[in-house]
Enzyme design. Structure first.
Site, PDB file in Angstrom:
ATOM      1  N   LYS A 116     -11.561  -2.934  18.428  1.00  0.00           N
ATOM      2  CA  LYS A 116     -10.171  -3.392  18.516  1.00  0.00           C
ATOM      3  C   LYS A 116      -9.635  -3.358  19.937  1.00  0.00           C
ATOM      4  O   LYS A 116      -8.489  -3.718  20.181  1.00  0.00           O
ATOM      5  CB  LYS A 116      -9.295  -2.553  17.597  1.00  0.00           C
TER       6      LYS A 116
ATOM      7  N   ASN B 285       0.855  -1.196   0.000  1.00  0.00           N
ATOM      8  CA  ASN B 285       0.000   0.000   0.000  1.00  0.00           C
ATOM      9  C   ASN B 285       0.886   1.239   0.000  1.00  0.00           C
ATOM     10  O   ASN B 285       2.107   1.137   0.016  1.00  0.00           O
ATOM     11  CB  ASN B 285      -0.961  -0.026   1.195  1.00  0.00           C
TER      12      ASN B 285
ATOM     13  N   PRO C 272      -3.511 -11.525  10.554  1.00  0.00           N
ATOM     14  CA  PRO C 272      -3.827 -11.251  11.961  1.00  0.00           C
ATOM     15  C   PRO C 272      -3.966  -9.747  12.156  1.00  0.00           C
ATOM     16  O   PRO C 272      -3.206  -8.975  11.574  1.00  0.00           O
ATOM     17  CB  PRO C 272      -2.605 -11.779  12.720  1.00  0.00           C
ATOM     18  N   ASP C 273      -4.942  -9.344  12.932  1.00  0.00           N
ATOM     19  CA  ASP C 273      -5.081  -7.910  13.251  1.00  0.00           C
ATOM     20  C   ASP C 273      -4.251  -7.659  14.508  1.00  0.00           C
ATOM     21  O   ASP C 273      -4.627  -8.055  15.621  1.00  0.00           O
ATOM     22  CB  ASP C 273      -6.557  -7.564  13.460  1.00  0.00           C
ATOM     23  N   ILE C 274      -3.122  -7.028  14.322  1.00  0.00           N
ATOM     24  CA  ILE C 274      -2.154  -6.881  15.418  1.00  0.00           C
ATOM     25  C   ILE C 274      -2.735  -5.997  16.520  1.00  0.00           C
ATOM     26  O   ILE C 274      -2.607  -6.277  17.711  1.00  0.00           O
ATOM     27  CB  ILE C 274      -0.822  -6.287  14.889  1.00  0.00           C
TER      28      ILE C 274
HETATM   29  O1  C5P Z   1      -8.959  -2.014  10.444  1.00  0.00           O
HETATM   30  P1  C5P Z   1      -7.978  -1.001  10.039  1.00  0.00           P
HETATM   31  O2  C5P Z   1      -6.897  -1.500   9.151  1.00  0.00           O
HETATM   32  O3  C5P Z   1      -8.572   0.275   9.516  1.00  0.00           O
HETATM   33  O4  C5P Z   1      -7.321  -0.595  11.430  1.00  0.00           O
HETATM   34  C1  C5P Z   1      -6.243   0.314  11.479  1.00  0.00           C
HETATM   35  C2  C5P Z   1      -5.497   0.127  12.750  1.00  0.00           C
HETATM   36  O5  C5P Z   1      -5.306  -1.255  13.038  1.00  0.00           O
HETATM   37  C3  C5P Z   1      -4.106   0.695  12.652  1.00  0.00           C
HETATM   38  O6  C5P Z   1      -3.709   1.107  13.955  1.00  0.00           O
HETATM   39  C4  C5P Z   1      -3.288  -0.490  12.183  1.00  0.00           C
HETATM   40  O7  C5P Z   1      -1.926  -0.370  12.517  1.00  0.00           O
HETATM   41  C5  C5P Z   1      -3.956  -1.619  12.915  1.00  0.00           C
HETATM   42  N1  C5P Z   1      -3.928  -2.905  12.209  1.00  0.00           N
HETATM   43  C6  C5P Z   1      -3.162  -3.913  12.692  1.00  0.00           C
HETATM   44  N2  C5P Z   1      -3.151  -5.137  12.082  1.00  0.00           N
HETATM   45  C7  C5P Z   1      -3.908  -5.344  10.997  1.00  0.00           C
HETATM   46  C8  C5P Z   1      -4.699  -4.313  10.478  1.00  0.00           C
HETATM   47  C9  C5P Z   1      -4.673  -3.093  11.105  1.00  0.00           C
HETATM   48  O8  C5P Z   1      -2.463  -3.713  13.706  1.00  0.00           O
HETATM   49  N3  C5P Z   1      -3.888  -6.527  10.418  1.00  0.00           N
END
Ligand code: C5P
Length: 425
Positions: free
Chosen positions: A365, A232, A328-330
């Site tokens: 989150k 991106n 994974p959503d960190i």
């Molecule tokens: O859901 P979205 O991508 O809009 O969320 C953005 C926030 O979540 C940011 O703080 C980004 O660093 C974090 N994020 C993450 N892991 C992911 C996707 C987003 O930590 N896989």
């Protein structure tokens, strides 16, 4: 010091008789000196003496400069590597401390974006006067470097502190300032100058000393095959600025960065990763932490069937089908993990309904704050130098003005320091 440029403002004091010698020493070192003589300074030393020794024109009049068209005062004040004031009289210090700009010297000192080193020179009582001491403190706070004054016999027959530092000492102070070896300039480099020769501005307050903060930054690259990836447009600029601002407040920063286009800051622990999975592992390894700031633009999906060799067109005209799985959503993971840092800050880059989406994201989150911004292409924010953010906390949404990313970072770091203020270390 060879090739460095110094703008030398000469104030009106008897110590100005030492300034030609200062210029001579600097020239010997290969330093280019542009003298600026104040009206009072011209009572003690002539423009001709200064320009002859500097082998450069000596500027005296603000309005001459505007006539000259070749170099205005703003340009003159910034063309140098360092601005030196020698001698710095009580009057000149008072002007500097209070922002007066009523002649060329004081205007240049206001207009410059460079470090300023001053060599005060005045009668001991003038130096000791509460007004001068107040001005001295203000200038130290403003980041002005001092060399001297020394103690000794004065031209007026008195004895005490107020003599201008000797030209050799001023040269050494200039060398230190130019080499950026002063602790105030680097945050850690050793002090080369005799400590008594220079009053270094006090270290900025370090409310995050002893705190550990994890910052994620930049994009992630999700491989399709060994040479192709999904990415991106994140530059990593905001994340790097945040890490810098946290470091400057004294935090130990673990900076987990994807392949960003801006370099990582100095004096933070840099952990380079490529994929979202690697980023999560690096964050996990960096725990425990007092705070986590997730500024990375993590790819939401990765290719499950990434090829281990470069994919080729097969002649059928059909493109390969890429299967994707969610990364994974960190942020969501750390927000709900038992090792959750006390303060978890997420980002929300949105293109519509920014506050509503970000508010929902904060809850979903499990983070304390969300820094939300509109990244619609017409805002120029993604990859740009500025950011316009709304900080969403449990108390509501707070919209900040459009600011340089560095300033957004400083404000955020300050808020983080406040939020952690009372937390046990
Ligand atoms: O859901 P979205 O991508 O809009 O969320 C953005 C926030 O979540 C940011 O703080 C980004 O660093 C974090 N994020 C993450 N892991 C992911 C996707 C987003 O930590 N896989």
């Amino acid at each position: 010091m060879q090739g460095k440029r110094i703008l030398l403002v000469v104030g009106g004091g008897i110590a100005a008789f030492k300034t030609p010698e200062l210029i001579r020493l600097l020239r010997k070192e290969g330093v280019a000196v542009t003298p600026v003589l104040t009206r009072a300074g011209a009572q003690f030393v002539t423009p001709l003496t200064l320009s002859a020794l500097a082998n450069a024109p000596c500027h005296t009049d603000l309005f001459d400069l505007t006539r000259e068209a070749e170099m205005g005062h703003i340009q003159l004040s910034r063309a140098a590597d360092l601005v030196v004031v020698a001698p710095a009289t009580a009057d000149l210090m008072a002007k500097m401390a209070n922002g007066f700009a009523d002649d060329l010297g004081s205007t240049l000192l206001m207009a410059t974006d460079k470090r300023v080193l001053i060599a005060p020179a005045m009668n001991v009582r003038m130096w000791d006067h509460p007004a001068t001491q107040r001005n001295r403190d203000t200038l130290v706070e403003d980041g002005v470097l001092f060399v001297g004054p020394d103690e000794g016999d004065m031209a007026c027959g008195e004895w005490g502190e107020g003599r201008m530092a000797e030209p050799e000492a001023i040269v050494e102070a200039i060398r230190g300032a130019l080499a950026q070896t002063l602790p105030s300039l680097t945050g850690e480099a050793p002090l080369r100058l005799p400590p008594e020769a220079v009053i270094v501005p006090p270290a900025p307050p370090q409310p995050l000393r002893g705190r550990h903060v994890i910052v994620t930054s930049g994009p992630t690259h999700e491989p399709i095959d060994p040479v192709r990836y999904i990415a991106n447009r994140s530059s990593g600029a905001q994340g790097a600025a945040i890490a810098t601002a946290l470091r400057d407040l004294g935090a130990k920063v673990s900076f987990v960065t994807g392949p960003a286009t801006v370099p990582p800051p100095a004096r933070v622990e840099v952990i380079r990763v490529e994929t979202a999975q690697q980023m999560k592992d690096a964050v996990e390894t960096a725990l425990p932490a007092d705070a986590a700031v997730m500024a990375a633009a993590v790819a939401d999906w990765r290719v499950t069937n990434a090829a281990d060799h470069k994919m080729k067109k097969d002649g059928s005209g059909n493109p390969p089908a890429l299967e994707m799985v969610e990364n994974p959503d960190i942020l969501a993971w750390i927000g709900h993990d038992e090792r959750r840092p006390r303060l978890v800050v997420g980002f929300a880059a949105e293109t519509d309904d920014v506050v509503a989406h970000a508010t929902a994201k904060r809850l979903r989150k499990g983070c304390d704050w969300i820094v939300a911004n509109d990244v619609s292409p017409e805002t120029g924010i993604m990859g740009g130098a500025q950011n316009a953010v709304t900080l969403i906390t449990d108390e509501g949404a707070e919209t900040w003005p459009r600011l340089p990313k560095d300033e957004v970072a400083r404000r955020l770091a300050q808020r983080i320091a406040q939020a952690l203020e009372d937390a046990p270390r």
